[in-house]
Design a protein around this motif. Structure first.
Motif, PDB file in Angstrom:
ATOM      1  N   ASP A   1     -66.485  38.303-102.943  1.00 17.08           N
ATOM      2  CA  ASP A   1     -65.392  37.877-102.065  1.00 17.08           C
ATOM      3  C   ASP A   1     -64.827  39.054-101.278  1.00 17.08           C
ATOM      4  N   GLN A   2     -64.750  40.201-101.910  1.00 16.11           N
ATOM      5  CA  GLN A   2     -64.235  41.367-101.209  1.00 16.11           C
ATOM      6  C   GLN A   2     -65.156  41.786-100.068  1.00 16.11           C
ATOM      7  N   ALA A   3     -66.452  41.511-100.222  1.00 13.42           N
ATOM      8  CA  ALA A   3     -67.388  41.838 -99.145  1.00 13.42           C
ATOM      9  C   ALA A   3     -67.117  40.981 -97.916  1.00 13.42           C
ATOM     10  N   ALA A   4     -66.724  39.715 -98.123  1.00  6.98           N
ATOM     11  CA  ALA A   4     -66.393  38.847 -96.988  1.00  6.98           C
ATOM     12  C   ALA A   4     -65.185  39.385 -96.234  1.00  6.98           C
ATOM     13  N   LEU A   5     -64.175  39.867 -96.964  1.00  8.94           N
ATOM     14  CA  LEU A   5     -63.011  40.461 -96.302  1.00  8.94           C
ATOM     15  C   LEU A   5     -63.394  41.730 -95.550  1.00  8.94           C
ATOM     16  N   ALA A   6     -64.286  42.516 -96.142  1.00 14.53           N
ATOM     17  CA  ALA A   6     -64.735  43.736 -95.469  1.00 14.53           C
ATOM     18  C   ALA A   6     -65.490  43.402 -94.188  1.00 14.53           C
ATOM     19  N   ARG A   7     -66.264  42.314 -94.209  1.00 16.53           N
ATOM     20  CA  ARG A   7     -66.983  41.915 -92.996  1.00 16.53           C
ATOM     21  C   ARG A   7     -66.013  41.471 -91.900  1.00 16.53           C
ATOM     22  N   ASP A   8     -64.920  40.802 -92.289  1.00 12.64           N
ATOM     23  CA  ASP A   8     -63.919  40.403 -91.292  1.00 12.64           C
ATOM     24  C   ASP A   8     -63.283  41.627 -90.640  1.00 12.64           C
ATOM     25  N   VAL A   9     -62.972  42.630 -91.460  1.00 14.63           N
ATOM     26  CA  VAL A   9     -62.390  43.859 -90.912  1.00 14.63           C
ATOM     27  C   VAL A   9     -63.389  44.550 -89.986  1.00 14.63           C
ATOM     28  N   LYS A  10     -64.665  44.548 -90.377  1.00 16.07           N
ATOM     29  CA  LYS A  10     -65.691  45.174 -89.541  1.00 16.07           C
ATOM     30  C   LYS A  10     -65.827  44.443 -88.209  1.00 16.07           C
ATOM     31  N   LYS A  11     -65.710  43.118 -88.241  1.00 20.80           N
ATOM     32  CA  LYS A  11     -65.803  42.342 -87.003  1.00 20.80           C
ATOM     33  C   LYS A  11     -64.652  42.687 -86.063  1.00 20.80           C
TER      34      LYS A  11
END
Length: 443
Positions: A90-100
């Motif tokens: 789940d934390q990886a999904a949040l990290a992907r949002d920040v990267k976007k």
């Protein structure tokens, strides 16, 4: 641990018992498993994934640290890598949002998005956006590091090569037990990388098998110096000796009786005549005292000699520890489950002091015991299916070797001997042995 004695099964059982919750083991320990190669690590990982779920507690959580391109191409093994586990959290999904968001902000600064007419913001607006980019980068690094930390913290068993154990992902992690598989094929230097991360160390390997491949220039250097020494001796022998020239008197001051001489001062240096020691064993034998005494200073000198660094990387940590503490620190698995008793007799006698025994399940098994094997007559069955070892003597047959490559460093082959092997394999297939049951190994 000789070949076929169940070394990997033993390691898997050790890991299972240490990590399983039982009344006798209410708090499972955390383990790190390392190996000299990716293949040895993946082999253990594949066995761990095949373990059934324990009666108490959940299934074992394992994580493989290493580049996915170097991991075994097995779906279960790939799914256990740190990268795959981190990407599914789940934390990886949040990290992907920040990267976007970060990528969108960088695009705006460069004037790429539609509607900006290719114009990047200027002045105060640009400075404000750069501040946002810096904040997003910091947030992305924090979340990305948190993903890796979360996956590793939840893992009971972490697997990596000895080299990968020194990566940034494991810099803050400590383990209760460290297991190094194939320790006799790993250089001592790389073994020290994961050792400092654990409280207990288990080395598994067979010192009678192939050691690590070391290209050492030490012997060449000594040979080169030896050649120079021979030339020096030859030139000195041709010099005309001077007659009636008295030799100068040498005065040597003897040390006090109560002074202990440092053995390092008497260590022979590499001379031009190539008279240096040939191995660590000869150095230790020449320098170490026969029996250490109780005197504190002598004990210090004794330990200094015993712990002196090797002259090359050929000495493994396995061999060094056995030499320092004696054979009592190791355990030999003396029952092999792979070979016929007649085949196992040779390595048992030559390498393991006749301590190797064959399990009854393999001690007398032959090809004729295969359900698909079926010979036409008794002679064929005895010759092809009833003999554990067969030798083909090609001496005098003029089966000459051919070298492909430069000089003697090329690859050797013998086409006539290959024809003999081909014919024998065809005969085995003819009596019912499946091709999948035959292995052809060459030097």
């Amino acid at each position: 641990m000789p070949a076929g004695t169940g070394k990997t099964h033993t390691l898997i059982e050790i890991i299972r018992q240490i990590t399983t919750v039982t009344p006798a083991n209410p708090k499972p320990l955390r383990i790190m498993v390392c190996g000299a190669s990716n293949l040895s690590v993946d082999n253990i990982l594949e066995r761990l994934l095949a373990l059934p779920a324990p009666t108490y507690g959940a299934k074992l959580k394992v994580t493989r640290v290493g580049h996915p391109a170097r991991v075994m191409a097995h779906q279960g093994v790939l799914d256990s890598t740190l990268e795959m586990k981190a990407s599914r959290s789940d934390q990886a999904a949040l990290a992907r949002d920040v990267k976007k968001e970060l990528e969108e902000a960088l695009d705006i600064l460069s004037g790429k998005p539609k509607g900006t007419k290719g114009k990047a913001p200027r002045g105060a607006e640009r400075r404000k956006m750069w501040d946002e980019v810096k904040a997003l980068r910091k947030e992305y690094r924090r979340r990305e590091g948190g993903v890796v930390e979360s996956v590793l913290s939840e893992s009971q068993v972490v697997l990596a090569t000895c080299h990968s154990a020194g990566g940034w992902q494991l810099r803050n992690h400590r383990f209760d037990v460290l297991i190094i598989d194939e320790a006799t094929q790993a250089m001592e230097a790389v073994c020290w990388v994961p050792i400092f991360k654990a409280h207990k160390l288990i080395l598994a390997g067979d010192p009678m098998q192939l050691p690590p491949t070391i290209l050492s220039a030490d012997k060449k250097r000594r040979d080169k110096k030896g050649g120079k020494g021979d030339k020096a001796k030859a030139s000195s022998s041709r010099t005309t000796p001077q007659k009636n020239v008295p030799e100068p008197t040498k005065q040597v001051a003897s040390p006090p009786a109560n002074e202990i001489t440092d053995p390092e001062a008497d260590e022979p240096e590499d001379s031009d005549d190539g008279s240096s020691f040939e191995s660590d064993a000869e150095i230790d034998e020449a320098k170490a005292p026969a029996e250490p005494v109780d005197d504190q200073e002598s004990r210090r000198i004794f330990l200094k000699n015993e712990l002196r660094p090797p002259r090359s990387l050929e000495t493994t940590l396995f061999d060094r520890l056995e030499k320092m503490y004696g054979p009592g620190i190791k355990r030999l698995l003396n029952v092999q489950y792979r070979m016929h008793a007649q085949i196992a007799a040779f390595p048992s006698k030559v390498m393991y002091q006749n301590k190797l025994t064959s399990h009854p399940s393999v001690a007398s098994h032959l090809l004729k015991d295969l359900p698909n094997a079926n010979a036409a007559d008794e002679d064929e069955e005895k010759e092809l299916l009833g003999t554990p070892v067969a030798f083909f003597d090609t001496a005098g047959c003029e089966y000459y070797e051919r070298v492909e490559g430069d000089d003697d460093e090329g690859s050797r082959c013998n086409e006539n001997e290959a024809t003999v092997v081909k014919k024998y394999v065809e005969e085995l297939v003819g009596v019912g042995v499946l091709p999948s049951q035959i292995a052809v190994i060459t030097p």
